[in-house]
Write an enzyme that holds these catalytic residues in place. Structure first.
Site, PDB file in Angstrom:
ATOM      1  N   GLU A   1      -6.145  -0.484   9.628  1.00  0.00           N
ATOM      2  CA  GLU A   1      -6.465  -1.880   9.907  1.00  0.00           C
ATOM      3  C   GLU A   1      -7.179  -1.949  11.247  1.00  0.00           C
ATOM      4  OE1 GLU A   1      -2.457  -3.298   9.736  1.00  0.00           O
ATOM      5  OE2 GLU A   1      -2.225  -3.283  11.916  1.00  0.00           O
TER       6      GLU A   1
ATOM      7  N   GLU B   1       0.837  -1.192   0.000  1.00  0.00           N
ATOM      8  CA  GLU B   1       0.000   0.000   0.000  1.00  0.00           C
ATOM      9  C   GLU B   1       0.876   1.247   0.000  1.00  0.00           C
ATOM     10  OE1 GLU B   1      -2.351  -0.284   3.529  1.00  0.00           O
ATOM     11  OE2 GLU B   1      -0.775   0.460   4.832  1.00  0.00           O
TER      12      GLU B   1
ATOM     13  N   GLU C   1      -7.195   1.168  13.771  1.00  0.00           N
ATOM     14  CA  GLU C   1      -6.017   2.004  13.563  1.00  0.00           C
ATOM     15  C   GLU C   1      -6.208   2.911  12.355  1.00  0.00           C
ATOM     16  OE1 GLU C   1      -2.471  -0.341  13.412  1.00  0.00           O
ATOM     17  OE2 GLU C   1      -2.605  -0.889  15.536  1.00  0.00           O
TER      18      GLU C   1
END
Length: 667
Positions: free
Chosen positions: A288, A200, A275
């Site tokens: 996440e 990512e 998070e």
């Protein structure tokens, strides 16, 4: 309520769960590997069951061993702690199949949110803002590089089943993607038994902010404010705090409501953490969800007054939440430092061995300041090569952020560890750092502020004056004690002491005059400044505690040849107090030079040789990789410090090496 629960974990988190279970009147069962047979959590629990050899893959990660331990002891439920099996849906299913309750979220929530790749897909479907990236498993470094080119650099390579900073690498080029892909997959497999990784976009200058959620089996979910975890090293959190100095009430509410919506979408029914990566402008993106208790949960407990472990146990038993969102109030500020067995002066390499001394600061609340120490070790115990190097989590709470930071600095000053290397000097230095104290944080803080690694602070200014004053007092106490020993002086000998002293702090000389008085001394510096020093310290105590100009102070003291090693506020220095004549003579002494270690690569920590990247006779340049050594579940690449030719390779792949063992020699 449950009569007996088993804790499928080790170390400080196992001890933490046992404490709450005791408070609730619930009996506990510990499990342990051969390496942990003398561990603190084994001693604290009501019962303990051995489950296998030291490697986690042969003990703590074996579901059938945990289930068998439950059956043997009659445990009705299992708390997984964090790491190991805590985010394995298969574990929750296996327990349910045997009629054992999993103290955590339902398996569907773990499956939807515990897997980093699946959680991204789920969040996108739920229209939650996520970081740009490739949502899917990547099976080769070439494919990873192609994806990184499409996303744009820098990128983050992350283990799908990961956590705790393991299986994560930042890459700024195709070459770094290929290297990071291999390291991330290897770490992920050894730590989690799952080598899937994804890629990512890495947000530049980000902050790591997470929301604590709490749910029950009756559809209720609340959020308990945020934690800021931006102070990280190699993606491993080092210092956490609650609340965040970045957020305002409106942003906190938006993040909290988004976290709750996500949790409700999967019927979340336990403690969990959503998070976010946040920009300096308070923009935020879902990163996440950790479907377990976080390492840093104590800071939330101190600012909310909620025992998260107790609420997890009650929720698992089927009880409804005992609080609503309106009941959640954030009071004061909490700071947590992770105390690790690692050497900050040698690139934070792991350190193992016996804790010759382990004296944490006293826990409790005094004048509105709380000190808490969550630990799983004890004096005389051993730090093993097989597990995470955490020694303790030191947490302080006070009315505001700067007061909590000051309390943390004081507690670190009083934290005595000997026998292994540790990161307390680094943590103490952070507490004094102007940027940290101002709250100007990012996940790149440590890399930006310590680009060349960490070197202990040099005594200067107020810290120098305090250390010099303590050195004078320690020396004075020793001198008075010597004078009182019988037979030390001939009859009629003048026992007066020279009160003009030279304090040598390393290579720095500080001239002072000592004025003894009842209960302490006054120290007068060359510029006329006077410090009043009062302390009941006696020789042999590892921590000097007292007041300097009526300010409570702690300084660590260890006897060395002709002086004392003192540590305070991140400064560690050899202090020697001489008369002026002694100082003049000491200046004439020749210093012995150390041995030349440049012709060999020494293992910087106890570890396992995973790979060797060179051959005998090969020429290497500065920065070229030489080998990879694994210690405490982390792979550490050792590189050449200068151009040289490999003369002889002494170690081989699979060797277990001691610290400073020779790996290879150079011409």
């Amino acid at each position: 309520m449950f009569n007996k629960i088993l804790i499928a974990n080790r170390g400080e988190i196992a001890c933490r769960v046992i404490k709450t279970a005791r408070k609730m009147g619930v009996k506990t069962v510990a499990v342990y590997s051969e390496a942990d047979k003398d561990a603190l959590h084994v001693e604290m629990a009501d019962e303990a069951i051995a489950i296998g050899p030291p490697p986690a893959a042969q003990s703590y990660l074996l579901i059938d061993k945990i289930v068998a331990a439950c059956k043997e002891t009659g445990a009705e439920a299992v708390h997984p702690g964090y790491g190991f099996l805590s985010e394995r849906a298969a574990f929750a299913h296996a327990l349910a199949a045997e009629g054992i309750v999993f103290i955590g979220p339902n398996p569907r929530a773990i499956e939807a949110m515990g897997d980093k790749i699946e959680s991204k897909k789920f969040a996108n479907a739920a229209k939650v803002s996520t970081v740009p990236g490739h949502i899917g498993v990547i099976d080769s470094p070439e494919r990873a590089a192609e994806i990184a080119d499409e996303i744009g650099y820098p990128v983050m390579i992350k283990a799908s089943a990961g956590g705790g900073g393991k299986g994560m690498r930042i890459a700024h080029s195709r070459k770094e993607v290929a290297e990071g892909f291999a390291r991330a997959k290897s770490e992920a497999l050894s730590s989690f038994g799952d080598d899937r990784v994804f890629v990512e976009k890495f947000i530049v200058n980000p902050r790591h902010i997470e929301i604590q959620v709490l749910g029950d089996k009756h559809g209720h979910v609340v959020y308990l404010g945020e934690r800021e975890c931006s102070i990280q090293r190699r993606n491993q959190k080092v210092i956490e705090e609650a609340p965040s100095p970045l957020l305002d009430n409106e942003t906190r509410r938006k993040m909290g409501e988004q976290a709750v919506a996500l949790a409700k979408a999967v019927d979340y029914d336990s403690a969990g953490t959503v998070e976010f990566v946040a920009g300096q402008d308070r923009s935020f993106y879902f990163l996440e969800m950790n479907t377990r208790l976080q390492v840093e949960h104590p800071v939330t407990e101190l600012v909310t007054g909620v025992d998260l472990v107790e609420e997890m146990i009650r929720s698992a038993y089927g009880e409804p939440l005992r609080l609503t969102q309106a009941d959640v109030k954030l009071e004061g500020w909490a700071i947590e430092s992770r105390v690790y067995a690692e050497d900050p002066t040698r690139g934070f390499l792991p350190s193992t061995g016996r804790l010759v001394k382990y004296r944490p600061p006293a826990e409790g609340t005094v004048e509105g300041v709380t000190v808490r120490n969550d630990t799983g070790v004890y004096e005389g115990g051993e730090i093993s090569i097989h597990y995470d190097p955490m020694i303790a989590k030191l947490v302080t709470h006070a009315g505001d952020r700067l007061s909590a930071i000051e309390a943390q600095a004081n507690a670190l000053d009083a934290f005595v560890i000997d026998g292994i290397r540790h990161n307390i000097p680094f943590l103490s230095a952070l507490m004094q750092h102007e940027r940290w104290r101002a709250g100007r944080l990012s996940t790149g803080f440590i890399a930006e502020e310590f680009p060349d690694g960490f070197s202990p602070l040099v005594a200067a200014g107020e810290t120098q004056a305090v250390i010099a004053a303590v050195a004078v007092h320690v020396d004075h106490v020793h001198n008075v004690r010597k004078r009182e020993l019988s037979g030390q002086f001939r009859a009629g000998w003048n026992r007066s002491l020279d009160l003009k002293r030279a304090v040598l702090l390393g290579a720095t000389r500080v001239d002072v005059e000592v004025e003894p008085r009842e209960g302490g001394v006054d120290v007068v510096f060359a510029d006329g400044r006077r410090l009043r020093v009062d302390s009941p310290w006696t020789p042999g105590e590892p921590v000097w505690r007292g007041d300097i100009d009526e300010k409570s102070t702690a300084v660590q003291v260890r006897a060395i040849l002709n002086g004392f090693a003192l540590a305070h506020r991140g400064v560690a220095v050899a202090a020697r107090v001489y008369t002026h004549r002694e100082a003049a003579l000491a200046a004439l002494m020749i210093e012995r030079e150390g041995a030349d270690l440049s012709r060999a690569l020494h293992c910087p920590m106890p570890g396992l040789v995973k790979s060797i990247a060179v051959k005998e006779g090969q020429q290497v340049r500065a920065g070229d990789p030489l080998c990879v050594v694994e210690a405490m579940k982390m792979e550490n690449q050792l590189s050449a410090e200068r151009a040289a030719t490999v003369k002889k390779i002494v170690a081989k792949v699979g060797d277990s090496l001691a610290v400073d063992a020779v790996i290879m020699e150079f011409d």
